[in-house]
Design a protein around this motif. Structure first.
Motif, mmCIF file in Angstrom:
data_model
loop_
_atom_site.group_PDB
_atom_site.id
_atom_site.type_symbol
_atom_site.label_atom_id
_atom_site.label_comp_id
_atom_site.label_asym_id
_atom_site.label_seq_id
_atom_site.Cartn_x
_atom_site.Cartn_y
_atom_site.Cartn_z
ATOM 1 N N THR A 66 0.826 -1.209 0.000
ATOM 2 C CA THR A 66 0.000 0.000 0.000
ATOM 3 C C THR A 66 0.860 1.257 0.000
ATOM 4 O O THR A 66 0.515 2.248 -0.653
ATOM 5 C CB THR A 66 -0.941 0.022 1.225
ATOM 6 N N ARG A 67 1.991 1.228 0.688
ATOM 7 C CA ARG A 67 2.837 2.435 0.738
ATOM 8 C C ARG A 67 3.575 2.659 -0.574
ATOM 9 O O ARG A 67 3.845 3.804 -0.952
ATOM 10 C CB ARG A 67 3.835 2.320 1.888
ATOM 11 N N LYS A 84 -4.998 8.222 -8.646
ATOM 12 C CA LYS A 84 -4.861 8.964 -7.395
ATOM 13 C C LYS A 84 -5.597 8.334 -6.226
ATOM 14 O O LYS A 84 -5.339 8.692 -5.069
ATOM 15 C CB LYS A 84 -5.377 10.401 -7.591
ATOM 16 N N VAL A 85 -6.506 7.402 -6.501
ATOM 17 C CA VAL A 85 -7.237 6.771 -5.406
ATOM 18 C C VAL A 85 -6.274 6.106 -4.424
ATOM 19 O O VAL A 85 -6.549 6.030 -3.220
ATOM 20 C CB VAL A 85 -8.248 5.740 -5.959
ATOM 21 N N PHE A 86 -5.118 5.666 -4.913
ATOM 22 C CA PHE A 86 -4.155 4.993 -4.053
ATOM 23 C C PHE A 86 -3.418 5.963 -3.135
ATOM 24 O O PHE A 86 -2.717 5.531 -2.214
ATOM 25 C CB PHE A 86 -3.144 4.210 -4.892
ATOM 26 N N ALA A 87 -3.556 7.266 -3.368
ATOM 27 C CA ALA A 87 -2.841 8.257 -2.549
ATOM 28 C C ALA A 87 -3.756 8.986 -1.576
ATOM 29 O O ALA A 87 -3.300 9.827 -0.818
ATOM 30 C CB ALA A 87 -2.142 9.275 -3.448
ATOM 31 N N GLN A 140 -8.768 3.384 1.095
ATOM 32 C CA GLN A 140 -9.187 2.831 -0.196
ATOM 33 C C GLN A 140 -8.069 1.991 -0.813
ATOM 34 O O GLN A 140 -8.315 0.921 -1.376
ATOM 35 C CB GLN A 140 -9.590 3.966 -1.138
ATOM 36 N N ASN A 141 -6.866 2.480 -0.718
ATOM 37 C CA ASN A 141 -5.686 1.766 -1.192
ATOM 38 C C ASN A 141 -5.608 0.384 -0.529
ATOM 39 O O ASN A 141 -5.440 -0.652 -1.196
ATOM 40 C CB ASN A 141 -4.450 2.607 -0.846
#
Length: 488
Positions: free
Chosen positions: A326-327, A340-343, A354-355
């Motif tokens: 995730t990071r 951008k959903v992962f950030a 969400q990530n």
């Protein structure tokens, strides 16, 4: 207009350690060490002797030393880069700062493969040990339909899916809770290995070392190649760069400390294992360390203790690998390389919820329906490629940024990173061709994604905004081949 070559070579400057990150710095030195120890000590050490001793004989002790040295060289390189570039993203971030955007995307592909697939693989292994532990304690096992992948005659590997879900819940609740739980499990797994050493030494027989190296240097080297992958995982510390307290000091110390703990435990297990059991008995020994103790004690209860230790060990490995995944995606999304959903970070928990849900869902599906053998084969090459980039990146960063503040400097530079590079290349040559071919296909797919998505959305692309309100970021864009920076 920026050419494709310029896009591939453009570098993000060394990120500044600041308080802007939406992630919270809550991880101290010991929890950071626990992350490295947890990701490294998995199922490997419980069973690796049965694979390595038939190759090297009692000289497997030297195989552990050699594998530890190769891993240690890379760990030292990680320690310097983690102290110099204290941000999330691990090798991906280091590659972006030293080798350019194109290489960073390749490294990102390596890391996503390494972390996602290994998390799924160890979750499947956890299911097997849970079944064994239940059998030892209660005399019954889970139905095959709910504990195996479809290809193995089951419907879904339910325990593996449950494990991933538990890890996701912990990570969503907050980083502090996750690292505390991990630190407790690390203490337990260390205690289990110390238990093996303490009990196993009572069956010591020095005659087992008489024919010390029956297969010569070649056997020792072959054993080191097998054992090396039991040291993989120390890089997980570097994924916590933006959540570590005093990162320039603590990240290098945590990596080196974790390495020393792992090497000490592994060599102790190897020496005691050979001393307690005739080397000829290791071949085709499926029960690993537990079977050695069964012979020493004359009872099956040590096997139950080690099975419980393996269950805890694998839980912590899964937790840390999902965290690392995730990071890495967080760092890539912040740079515009993936959506951008992962950030996006939750304001209350300060975690990328969400990530975490997306990553955990993918890992759960892999763990639930794909056999462990296929998953395990795909983790090795991604790890080695990332190790290579770290060592190359360290040399480049020393040349380009000689005045950069570093919390740690590798000794015997440039011999150390060069030896690390050679060691990684040597081990890659031992991999099966099919593994290299599948890896090449995966990287090619990821580069196609970069060509159509990432290169146009990169934060370094002229006209793009540097980040978004949820992900503050300050960058200085350096053109390839120059040392001048321009604020954007």
């Amino acid at each position: 207009m920026t050419s494709i070559a310029q896009q591939l070579l453009r570098r993000k400057p060394i990120p500044r350690e600041s308080g802007d990150s939406p992630l919270r710095r809550t991880i101290g030195l010991f929890p950071l060490m626990a992350i490295g120890i947890s990701a490294t000590i998995g199922t490997g050490i419980f069973f690796i002797m049965s694979q390595a001793v038939p190759l090297a004989g009692p000289a497997v002790v030297w195989s552990f030393v050699i594998a530890g040295i190769v891993a240690g060289l890379t760990a030292l390189c990680y320690a310097e880069l983690a102290g110099a570039v204290p941000v999330s993203g691990s090798t991906y971030s280091y590659a972006f700062a030293t080798l350019g955007e194109g290489t960073a995307m390749v490294v990102g592909a390596c890391l996503l493969l390494e972390y996602a697939v290994s998390a799924a693989a160890v979750a499947v292994g956890w299911s097997q040990y849970v079944n064994e532990l239940i059998g030892n304690l209660f005399g019954w096992h889970l139905p095959a339909a709910l504990s195996n992948a479809p290809e193995e005659g089951g419907v879904v590997n339910l325990p593996a899916v449950i494990l991933v879900a538990l890890c996701a819940v912990l990570l969503i609740r907050g980083t502090r809770e996750s690292v505390l739980t991990n630190a407790i499990m690390v203490c337990i797994k260390i205690a289990v290995l110390l238990f093996f050493i303490a009990v196993g030494v009572t069956g010591w027989n020095s005659d087992h070392f008489a024919d010390f190296a029956p297969y010569g240097i070649g056997g020792i080297a072959a054993g080191a190649g097998v054992i090396f992958f039991s040291f993989v995982g120390l890089d997980a510390v570097s994924t916590a760069g933006e959540e570590a307290k005093n990162p320039r000091r603590n990240l290098p110390l945590a990596i080196i400390g974790a390495l020393l703990v792992v090497i000490t435990l592994y060599i102790g297990v190897a020496v005691v294992g050979i001393g307690a059991q005739d080397p000829k008995k290791f071949e085709n020994q499926e029960a690993g360390l537990s079977e050695i103790l069964t012979h020493v004690i004359g009872s099956s209860w040590p096997g139950t203790v080690l099975a419980a230790g393996a269950v805890i060990s694998i839980f912590s490995v899964t937790l840390v690998t999902i965290y690392g995944q995730t990071r890495i995606l967080f760092a890539m999304a912040r740079d515009g390389m993936v959506p951008k959903v992962f950030a996006k970070v939750n304001e209350r928990t300060r975690t990328p919820i969400q990530n975490t849900i997306i990553v955990s869902t993918v890992v759960a599906v892999l763990a639930g329906v794909i056999p462990i053998n296929f998953l395990a084969e795909m983790t090795s090459i991604g790890t080695l490629a990332a190790f290579l980039v770290v060592s190359v990146g360290l040399i480049i960063l020393r040349v380009r940024e000689p005045e950069l503040e570093r919390g740690f400097k590798v000794p015997l530079y440039p011999i150390t990173p060069i030896l690390s590079i050679l060691g990684c290349i040597w081990i890659i040559t031992q991999l099966r061709p099919i593994t290299i071919a599948v890896f090449a296909i995966w990287v090619a797919v990821f580069l196609v994604f970069y060509f159509f998505y990432g290169r146009r959305r990169s934060i370094l692309e002229p006209g793009n905004e540097l980040g978004d309100p949820d992900v503050p970021f300050t960058a200085v864009v350096r053109q390839p081949g120059t040392h001048d920076g321009v604020e954007r």
